[in-house]
Design a protein around this motif. Sequence first.
Motif, PDB file in Angstrom:
ATOM      1  N   SER A  47       0.847  -1.190   0.000  1.00 28.42           N
ATOM      2  CA  SER A  47       0.000   0.000   0.000  1.00 28.42           C
ATOM      3  C   SER A  47       0.883   1.242   0.000  1.00 28.42           C
ATOM      4  O   SER A  47       1.839   1.340   0.778  1.00 28.42           O
ATOM      5  CB  SER A  47      -0.910   0.010   1.225  1.00 28.42           C
ATOM      6  N   ILE A  48       0.577   2.196  -0.866  1.00 28.85           N
ATOM      7  CA  ILE A  48       1.342   3.449  -0.942  1.00 28.85           C
ATOM      8  C   ILE A  48       0.391   4.637  -0.830  1.00 28.85           C
ATOM      9  O   ILE A  48      -0.814   4.509  -1.094  1.00 28.85           O
ATOM     10  CB  ILE A  48       2.148   3.553  -2.253  1.00 28.85           C
ATOM     11  N   GLY A  49       0.917   5.775  -0.425  1.00 29.80           N
ATOM     12  CA  GLY A  49       0.087   6.964  -0.307  1.00 29.80           C
ATOM     13  C   GLY A  49       0.862   8.249  -0.522  1.00 29.80           C
ATOM     14  O   GLY A  49       2.074   8.302  -0.292  1.00 29.80           O
ATOM     15  N   LYS A  50       0.154   9.268  -1.003  1.00 34.72           N
ATOM     16  CA  LYS A  50       0.676  10.632  -1.111  1.00 34.72           C
ATOM     17  C   LYS A  50      -0.233  11.531  -0.284  1.00 34.72           C
ATOM     18  O   LYS A  50      -1.450  11.427  -0.353  1.00 34.72           O
ATOM     19  CB  LYS A  50       0.654  11.113  -2.565  1.00 34.72           C
ATOM     20  N   HIS A  51       0.366  12.428   0.505  1.00 36.82           N
ATOM     21  CA  HIS A  51      -0.458  13.334   1.304  1.00 36.82           C
ATOM     22  C   HIS A  51      -0.640  14.653   0.573  1.00 36.82           C
ATOM     23  O   HIS A  51       0.118  14.987  -0.344  1.00 36.82           O
ATOM     24  CB  HIS A  51       0.160  13.556   2.680  1.00 36.82           C
ATOM     25  N   LYS A  71      -3.517  15.409  -9.634  1.00 37.33           N
ATOM     26  CA  LYS A  71      -2.077  15.211  -9.808  1.00 37.33           C
ATOM     27  C   LYS A  71      -1.568  14.084  -8.910  1.00 37.33           C
ATOM     28  O   LYS A  71      -0.725  13.277  -9.335  1.00 37.33           O
ATOM     29  CB  LYS A  71      -1.335  16.512  -9.483  1.00 37.33           C
ATOM     30  N   SER A  72      -2.067  14.007  -7.692  1.00 33.60           N
ATOM     31  CA  SER A  72      -1.626  12.968  -6.753  1.00 33.60           C
ATOM     32  C   SER A  72      -1.970  11.579  -7.266  1.00 33.60           C
ATOM     33  O   SER A  72      -1.189  10.629  -7.125  1.00 33.60           O
ATOM     34  CB  SER A  72      -2.266  13.183  -5.384  1.00 33.60           C
ATOM     35  N   VAL A  73      -3.138  11.447  -7.861  1.00 35.94           N
ATOM     36  CA  VAL A  73      -3.553  10.166  -8.432  1.00 35.94           C
ATOM     37  C   VAL A  73      -2.584   9.743  -9.536  1.00 35.94           C
ATOM     38  O   VAL A  73      -2.185   8.577  -9.620  1.00 35.94           O
ATOM     39  CB  VAL A  73      -4.998  10.275  -8.971  1.00 35.94           C
ATOM     40  N   GLN A  74      -2.195  10.683 -10.360  1.00 38.67           N
ATOM     41  CA  GLN A  74      -1.233  10.382 -11.430  1.00 38.67           C
ATOM     42  C   GLN A  74       0.108   9.954 -10.848  1.00 38.67           C
ATOM     43  O   GLN A  74       0.739   8.993 -11.332  1.00 38.67           O
ATOM     44  CB  GLN A  74      -1.049  11.607 -12.322  1.00 38.67           C
ATOM     45  N   LEU A  75       0.557  10.662  -9.804  1.00 32.79           N
ATOM     46  CA  LEU A  75       1.835  10.328  -9.184  1.00 32.79           C
ATOM     47  C   LEU A  75       1.802   8.940  -8.558  1.00 32.79           C
ATOM     48  O   LEU A  75       2.770   8.169  -8.662  1.00 32.79           O
ATOM     49  CB  LEU A  75       2.191  11.380  -8.129  1.00 32.79           C
ATOM     50  N   ASN A 144      -6.060  12.414   7.802  1.00 33.54           N
ATOM     51  CA  ASN A 144      -6.865  11.834   6.721  1.00 33.54           C
ATOM     52  C   ASN A 144      -6.490  12.406   5.352  1.00 33.54           C
ATOM     53  O   ASN A 144      -7.206  12.182   4.374  1.00 33.54           O
ATOM     54  CB  ASN A 144      -8.368  12.024   6.996  1.00 33.54           C
ATOM     55  N   ARG A 145      -5.370  13.101   5.280  1.00 33.83           N
ATOM     56  CA  ARG A 145      -4.979  13.765   4.032  1.00 33.83           C
ATOM     57  C   ARG A 145      -4.066  12.869   3.177  1.00 33.83           C
ATOM     58  O   ARG A 145      -2.965  13.242   2.792  1.00 33.83           O
ATOM     59  CB  ARG A 145      -4.292  15.099   4.337  1.00 33.83           C
ATOM     60  N   LEU A 146      -4.564  11.686   2.873  1.00 31.63           N
ATOM     61  CA  LEU A 146      -3.816  10.746   2.048  1.00 31.63           C
ATOM     62  C   LEU A 146      -4.661  10.277   0.867  1.00 31.63           C
ATOM     63  O   LEU A 146      -5.841   9.965   1.018  1.00 31.63           O
ATOM     64  CB  LEU A 146      -3.406   9.508   2.864  1.00 31.63           C
ATOM     65  N   ILE A 222      -3.773  17.736  10.915  1.00 33.09           N
ATOM     66  CA  ILE A 222      -2.649  17.241  11.694  1.00 33.09           C
ATOM     67  C   ILE A 222      -1.337  17.580  10.991  1.00 33.09           C
ATOM     68  O   ILE A 222      -1.233  17.500   9.772  1.00 33.09           O
ATOM     69  CB  ILE A 222      -2.765  15.721  11.909  1.00 33.09           C
ATOM     70  N   SER A 223      -0.358  18.034  11.742  1.00 33.38           N
ATOM     71  CA  SER A 223       0.920  18.459  11.143  1.00 33.38           C
ATOM     72  C   SER A 223       1.683  17.245  10.655  1.00 33.38           C
ATOM     73  O   SER A 223       1.793  16.234  11.334  1.00 33.38           O
ATOM     74  CB  SER A 223       1.759  19.205  12.179  1.00 33.38           C
ATOM     75  N   SER A 224       2.238  17.342   9.442  1.00 31.46           N
ATOM     76  CA  SER A 224       3.043  16.250   8.896  1.00 31.46           C
ATOM     77  C   SER A 224       4.364  16.121   9.631  1.00 31.46           C
ATOM     78  O   SER A 224       5.104  15.158   9.441  1.00 31.46           O
ATOM     79  CB  SER A 224       3.306  16.479   7.398  1.00 31.46           C
ATOM     80  N   ASP A 225       4.679  17.111  10.495  1.00 31.54           N
ATOM     81  CA  ASP A 225       5.940  17.060  11.246  1.00 31.54           C
ATOM     82  C   ASP A 225       5.742  16.494  12.654  1.00 31.54           C
ATOM     83  O   ASP A 225       6.681  16.373  13.422  1.00 31.54           O
ATOM     84  CB  ASP A 225       6.541  18.474  11.375  1.00 31.54           C
TER      85      ASP A 225
END
Length: 226
Positions: A47-51, A71-75, A144-146, A222-225
Amino acid sequence: MDSNYIKKLAYSFGADVCGIGSIDRFKDAPKGFHPLDIYPEAKSVISIGKHFPASLFAANTKAPYTLVKNKSVQLLDDIAIKLTFHIEDQGYKAIPIPSDEPYEYWDSENKHGRGILSLKHAAQACGVGCIGKNTLLVNEKYGNRLYLGAVITNIELASDALSRNLCIESCNLCLKSCPQSALDGTTIIQKKCRQSCISSTPGGGFIYSCYTCREVCPFSKISSDS
């Protein structure tokens, strides 16, 4: 090839998250939508994801969100294809799963579609996160930003630990805020959701016009950091 190698490869191709689950994690998948229904020799799912940035929620137009989603879907498709080629070059088999899946299953009366594999359920089975009441995957780092993708392979890979349940038991913001009342805490009524989630533009295009269930969730910004 082991799980760590596969994950390093996925990250090098641009994935923000990557998890792996053995085929036995999918015993509850609906008939016809199991990894083995796609590829009978499957041993593991990657499973892979882009945020996407939380800043998109601050815009007064949904066009930027639509841009990033497309764009994220293409990546993700590019990453899945690169993984597939690399795995095959090593003498194994791999099948990429479309990130924005064309519906081979479509119930026209209820406007209910299913991709060949549920990417959010695959991500949950691979330890990437848990599915919340809004039916979105929640990840500890990106909330939930994936957006998600996957690859099925005949390599026997070690599974990642499953995620703890992150969805707050006492929180019902998504259920109360959905303008279509399409959520019941377990599933989503697609017919209701589709009435507002995508809109045509005067120029003949489209935008994702509703993401209320995502935006009101405590895990939306939620912060990605963190």
